[in-house]
Write a protein that holds these residues in place. Structure first.
Motif, short mmCIF file in Angstrom:
data_model
loop_
_atom_site.label_atom_id
_atom_site.label_comp_id
_atom_site.label_asym_id
_atom_site.label_seq_id
_atom_site.Cartn_x
_atom_site.Cartn_y
_atom_site.Cartn_z
N PRO A 278 8.34 71.21 79.29
CA PRO A 278 8.39 71.23 80.75
C PRO A 278 9.80 71.07 81.33
CG PRO A 278 6.74 69.65 79.98
CD PRO A 278 7.46 70.15 78.78
N THR A 279 10.73 70.49 80.55
CA THR A 279 12.09 70.29 81.08
C THR A 279 12.90 71.59 81.09
OG1 THR A 279 13.03 69.69 78.92
CG2 THR A 279 12.12 67.90 80.28
N THR A 280 12.44 72.61 80.37
CA THR A 280 13.17 73.88 80.37
C THR A 280 12.37 75.03 80.97
OG1 THR A 280 12.44 74.40 78.12
CG2 THR A 280 14.56 73.22 78.36
N TYR A 281 11.17 74.76 81.46
CA TYR A 281 10.35 75.80 82.08
C TYR A 281 11.05 76.34 83.32
CZ TYR A 281 6.35 78.04 84.33
OH TYR A 281 5.51 78.95 84.93
N LEU A 282 11.15 77.66 83.41
CA LEU A 282 11.82 78.38 84.50
C LEU A 282 13.31 78.09 84.59
CD1 LEU A 282 9.17 78.35 87.37
CD2 LEU A 282 9.56 80.08 85.59
N CYS A 283 13.91 77.69 83.46
CA CYS A 283 15.36 77.51 83.42
C CYS A 283 16.02 78.79 82.90
CB CYS A 283 15.73 76.34 82.51
SG CYS A 283 15.40 74.73 83.25
N LEU A 284 17.27 78.96 83.28
CA LEU A 284 18.04 80.13 82.86
C LEU A 284 18.42 80.04 81.39
CD1 LEU A 284 20.46 80.33 85.90
CD2 LEU A 284 18.40 81.68 85.52
N VAL A 285 18.28 81.15 80.69
CA VAL A 285 18.68 81.27 79.30
C VAL A 285 19.73 82.37 79.24
CG1 VAL A 285 17.91 81.79 76.95
CG2 VAL A 285 16.39 80.56 78.52
N THR B 110 18.01 85.51 81.15
CA THR B 110 16.57 85.58 81.34
C THR B 110 16.10 84.21 81.84
OG1 THR B 110 16.12 84.96 79.03
CG2 THR B 110 16.23 87.32 79.54
N VAL B 111 14.82 84.15 82.15
CA VAL B 111 14.22 82.90 82.61
C VAL B 111 13.18 82.46 81.58
CG1 VAL B 111 12.84 81.80 84.42
CG2 VAL B 111 14.59 83.49 85.02
N ASN B 112 13.28 81.22 81.12
CA ASN B 112 12.33 80.67 80.16
C ASN B 112 10.96 80.52 80.84
OD1 ASN B 112 11.02 79.38 78.09
ND2 ASN B 112 11.92 77.39 78.53
N GLN B 113 9.97 81.22 80.31
CA GLN B 113 8.63 81.14 80.88
C GLN B 113 7.67 80.35 80.01
OE1 GLN B 113 7.01 84.77 82.34
NE2 GLN B 113 8.89 85.35 83.34
N SER B 114 8.17 79.81 78.91
CA SER B 114 7.32 78.98 78.07
C SER B 114 7.24 77.58 78.67
CB SER B 114 7.90 78.90 76.66
OG SER B 114 7.23 77.89 75.92
N ASN B 115 6.03 77.09 78.84
CA ASN B 115 5.90 75.72 79.35
C ASN B 115 5.64 74.74 78.22
OD1 ASN B 115 3.42 76.82 79.07
ND2 ASN B 115 2.72 76.40 81.15
N ALA B 116 6.03 75.11 76.99
CA ALA B 116 5.92 74.21 75.85
C ALA B 116 6.80 72.97 76.08
CB ALA B 116 6.32 74.91 74.56
#
Length: 140
Positions: free
Chosen positions: A53-60, A45-51
């Motif tokens: 910023p370094t992992t926002y829109l990163c693959l999980v 999935t794609v991380n959509q939490s911008n809590a």
């Protein structure tokens, strides 16, 4: 390493559905890939939490058991906006991720969690094949 029929069987279902969009995920619809042993399935999935910023829109990546129960979740730090490909390294239960921003990384399942493993030449070659299968030999 040549893309064998068995290896292709793990890649083909992912290729057919990985580029369709699905509500709630950023242009990603990923059917869980069964591991070579059949004990696990891999979902992305794609991380959509911008809590963070370094992992926002990163693959999980999500590790599932045979029944689809989630066993582990792992943040890859690989951006969904970059070219990437993922798959099991046949005949093992090792996950190989090839990403244009984090390079090639691999994890083994040790029990019910992802444990990083050193990337060897066979994994690098497999990662190239995953990228070629997804994007073509010209990278597009």
């Amino acid at each position: 390493m040549k893309l064998t029929r068995r290896g292709f069987a793990f890649v083909l279902p992912w290729l057919l559905i990985s580029c369709r969009s699905r509500k709630g995920l950023v242009g990603l619809d990923f059917t869980p890939l069964p591991s070579p042993s059949g004990r696990y399935r891999l979902n992305v999935t794609v991380n959509q939490s911008n809590a963070d910023p370094t992992t926002y829109l990163c693959l999980v990546i999500h590790l599932l058991d045979e029944q689809g129960q989630e066993l582990a979740i792992f943040q890859t730090h690989a951006s969904h906006r970059m070219k990437w490909a993922i798959g099991w390294m046949p005949p093992t239960d090792v996950v190989v991720l090839s990403s244009r921003d984090v390079g090639t990384v691999a994890w083994t399942v040790n029990p019910n969690e992802f444990e990083p493993v050193p990337v060897n030449p066979a994994m690098l070659k497999w990662a190239e094949q995953l990228q070629t299968a997804k994007y073509g030999s010209d990278g597009s």
